[in-house]
Design an enzyme around this catalytic site. Structure first.
Site, short mmCIF file in Angstrom:
data_model
loop_
_atom_site.label_atom_id
_atom_site.label_comp_id
_atom_site.label_asym_id
_atom_site.label_seq_id
_atom_site.Cartn_x
_atom_site.Cartn_y
_atom_site.Cartn_z
N HIS A 13 0.80 -1.03 -0.18
CA HIS A 13 0.05 0.33 -0.70
C HIS A 13 0.43 1.10 0.17
CE1 HIS A 13 0.69 0.89 4.14
NE2 HIS A 13 0.55 -0.22 4.61
N GLU B 233 -1.86 -6.58 7.35
CA GLU B 233 -0.32 -6.55 8.21
C GLU B 233 -0.66 -7.81 9.01
OE1 GLU B 233 2.53 -6.63 7.87
OE2 GLU B 233 2.75 -3.92 7.22
#
Length: 250
Positions: A11, A89
């Site tokens: 990202h 994550e």
């Protein structure tokens, strides 16, 4: 020889990347720079002739919005997409929300490096009563107690990423579909470690820059032939170095 390609994208810069804070499963959005990085990634992919049949991302908005911006640049906003917590994550436990440099000043650069990049080392765990525990978040309501982390190492992140890769993503690519994955620094490090068969010492030094397309090419036996970033090599190296320096005391 038929070559199959896969595109991975971490990202774009998030608001907490910008503030140098541990993020983990906290659902922070992209910064303005992060949105620009995502759009630039989409433009790079378009200029290189990439189009896709399917996308995968996490259930965290910084990855989802990165994918949206990339697909918008490709004029593929319609692309079928699967969102999964298994690409989230790594969960940073009780470190989530803390400033990385301030944490390094308190515990030392080496301890923070091990927490950030060590293979089997977990940060301090959250209490389940802590509001940051994912069991309080409705998006994880269907997860079992065993699946809800209070902290994670990279090794534990691998335990959720790689089965999903082998069971879900890889078969789709093997069927001939062109796939892009927009995810996170550590979920992508988990996948890169597996694809490239990296050792624990090697993965410790691997830093994936934000918003830069990473292309993998596979042979007919699905063995990686090569991988490369799209974009200016010097700029990419500088971004990777900046990621490495986030966990150091000022």
């Amino acid at each position: 020889m038929a070559v199959t390609k896969l595109v991975l994208v971490r990202h774009g810069e998030s608001q907490w990347n910008n503030e140098n804070r541990f993020t983990g499963w906290y659902d922070v959005d992209l910064s303005e720079k992060g949105r620009s990085e995502a759009k630039a990634a989409g433009k790079l992919l378009k200029d290189e002739g990439f189009t896709f049949d399917f996308a995968y991302t996490s259930v965290l908005k910084r990855a989802i919005h990165t994918l949206w911006n990339i697909l918008d640049e490709l004029d593929q906003a319609w692309l079928p997409t699967e969102k999964t917590w298994k690409l989230n994550e790594r969960h940073y436990g009780a470190l989530q929300g803390l400033n990385k440099s301030e944490t390094a000043e308190k515990y030392g650069d080496e301890q923070v490096k091990q927490w950030r990049r060590g293979f089997a080392i977990t940060p301090p765990a959250l209490e389940k009563s802590d509001e940051r525990f994912p069991g309080h978040d409705p998006r994880y309501a269907k997860l079992t107690d065993a699946e809800l982390p209070t902290t994670e190492s990279l090794a534990l992140t691998i335990e959720r990423v790689i089965p999903y890769w082998n069971d879900v993503i890889k078969p789709r690519i093997a069927s001939g579909e062109r796939v892009i994955i927009a995810a996170h620094g550590n979920s992508l490090r988990a996948l890169v470690k597996y694809l490239d068969d990296l050792g624990e010492d090697e993965i410790l030094e691997l830093n994936i820059p934000t918003g830069v397309p990473l292309v993998y090419e596979f042979d007919e036996n699905f063995k990686p032939i090569k991988h490369y970033y799209l974009g200016n090599a010097d700029e990419i190296a500088a971004k990777a170095a900046a990621v490495a320096n986030q966990g150091k005391a000022k």
